[in-house]
Write a protein that holds these residues in place. Structure first.
Motif, PDB file in Angstrom:
ATOM      1  N   THR A  23       0.863  -1.185   0.000  1.00  0.00           N
ATOM      2  CA  THR A  23       0.000   0.000   0.000  1.00  0.00           C
ATOM      3  C   THR A  23       0.895   1.229   0.000  1.00  0.00           C
ATOM      4  O   THR A  23       1.797   1.353   0.838  1.00  0.00           O
ATOM      5  CB  THR A  23      -0.919   0.002   1.244  1.00  0.00           C
ATOM      6  N   SER A  30       3.458   0.493   3.091  1.00  0.00           N
ATOM      7  CA  SER A  30       3.361  -0.597   4.073  1.00  0.00           C
ATOM      8  C   SER A  30       3.004  -1.884   3.334  1.00  0.00           C
ATOM      9  O   SER A  30       2.482  -1.840   2.213  1.00  0.00           O
ATOM     10  CB  SER A  30       2.301  -0.280   5.125  1.00  0.00           C
ATOM     11  N   HIS A  31       3.323  -3.005   3.972  1.00  0.00           N
ATOM     12  CA  HIS A  31       3.115  -4.310   3.330  1.00  0.00           C
ATOM     13  C   HIS A  31       2.051  -5.111   4.072  1.00  0.00           C
ATOM     14  O   HIS A  31       1.997  -5.076   5.300  1.00  0.00           O
ATOM     15  CB  HIS A  31       4.403  -5.130   3.349  1.00  0.00           C
ATOM     16  N   THR A  32       1.242  -5.853   3.320  1.00  0.00           N
ATOM     17  CA  THR A  32       0.332  -6.840   3.911  1.00  0.00           C
ATOM     18  C   THR A  32       0.795  -8.207   3.412  1.00  0.00           C
ATOM     19  O   THR A  32       0.807  -8.457   2.195  1.00  0.00           O
ATOM     20  CB  THR A  32      -1.128  -6.581   3.472  1.00  0.00           C
ATOM     21  N   TYR A  33       1.185  -9.056   4.360  1.00  0.00           N
ATOM     22  CA  TYR A  33       1.732 -10.372   3.997  1.00  0.00           C
ATOM     23  C   TYR A  33       0.585 -11.379   3.919  1.00  0.00           C
ATOM     24  O   TYR A  33       0.070 -11.821   4.939  1.00  0.00           O
ATOM     25  CB  TYR A  33       2.789 -10.798   5.019  1.00  0.00           C
TER      26      TYR A  33
END
Ligand code: SF4
Length: 210
Positions: A23, A30-33
């Motif tokens: 994002t 930022s990362h969403t795993y």
């Protein structure tokens, strides 16, 4: 097609890579795993082709999928392709038909992928999309992320979507090419160009061959 009816698939894994959504909001990210991405060459919906299936980290931990394993299962088409780097997810009935013991001198690295925690700890550098497509598809260190860009933080519904490719691998990899700096659109036509030092700083904790 009946809504929510699972689809059978079967084929040979040609890459296991992290499944991540990035994002961006101008110069912030930022990362969403989400888990792992399996790229498979095989049959789905009665068609022979390459396709991508998303699995969770517990499923990868259990099955330890890797390059050239032959697998089968059932899955659903993703609801919002903008937010997912895969075409299918919600996999069930997974079975390994044949486990590969193939080994190759890297690059690319085709052994078991690390955990998502390790990817997060390693951090990444941007990777040319052309290099990703020509050299890095089999490599556990390659990653094609779904990118959600919030154009105006005061109006979070104003979003754009795209994909970006990254490398989590050793900085000495002979295949690596960065490609152009990433440009992120913002309010009132403003554009932020991600400088090279972002990648340098992110991976400064790793030596050249790590
Ligand atoms: S550039 Fe990165 S992803 Fe591509 S082969 Fe090298 S280590 Fe793997």
């Amino acid at each position: 097609m009946i809504k929510n009816k699972k689809i059978n698939f079967q084929g040979t894994i040609i890459s296991v890579q992290p499944r991540i959504r990035l994002t961006r909001s101008f110069d912030q990210s930022s990362h969403t795993y989400l888990g792992f991405l399996l790229r498979i060459k095989g049959e789905i919906v009665g068609e022979e082709r390459e396709f991508t299936v998303g699995i969770g980290k517990a499923t990868q931990e259990k099955h330890k999928f890797k390059y050239h394993d032959i697998i089968k299962g059932k899955c659903l088409s993703v609801k919002n392709p903008n937010l997912e780097p895969v075409e299918y997810y919600k996999v069930s009935g997974l079975e390994t038909i044949n486990t590969s013991s193939e080994q190759e001198e890297p690059p690319p690295w085709i052994d078991n992928p690390p955990t998502l925690e390790e990817y997060r700890e390693r951090e990444h550098r941007r990777l040319s999309k052309r290099t990703y497509n020509s050299k890095c598809i089999p490599c556990i260190w390659g990653c094609c992320m779904a990118v959600e860009m919030i154009i105006d933080q005061w109006n979070p519904r104003n979003k754009q979507f795209r994909t970006e490719t990254f490398c989590y691998g050793p900085k000495s990899c002979e295949f690596y090419k960065s490609g152009p700096n990433r440009k992120v659109p913002g309010r009132k036509g403003m554009v932020w160009e991600e400088p090279d030092w972002v990648d340098e700083e992110n991976t400064a904790h790793r030596g050249l061959n790590e």
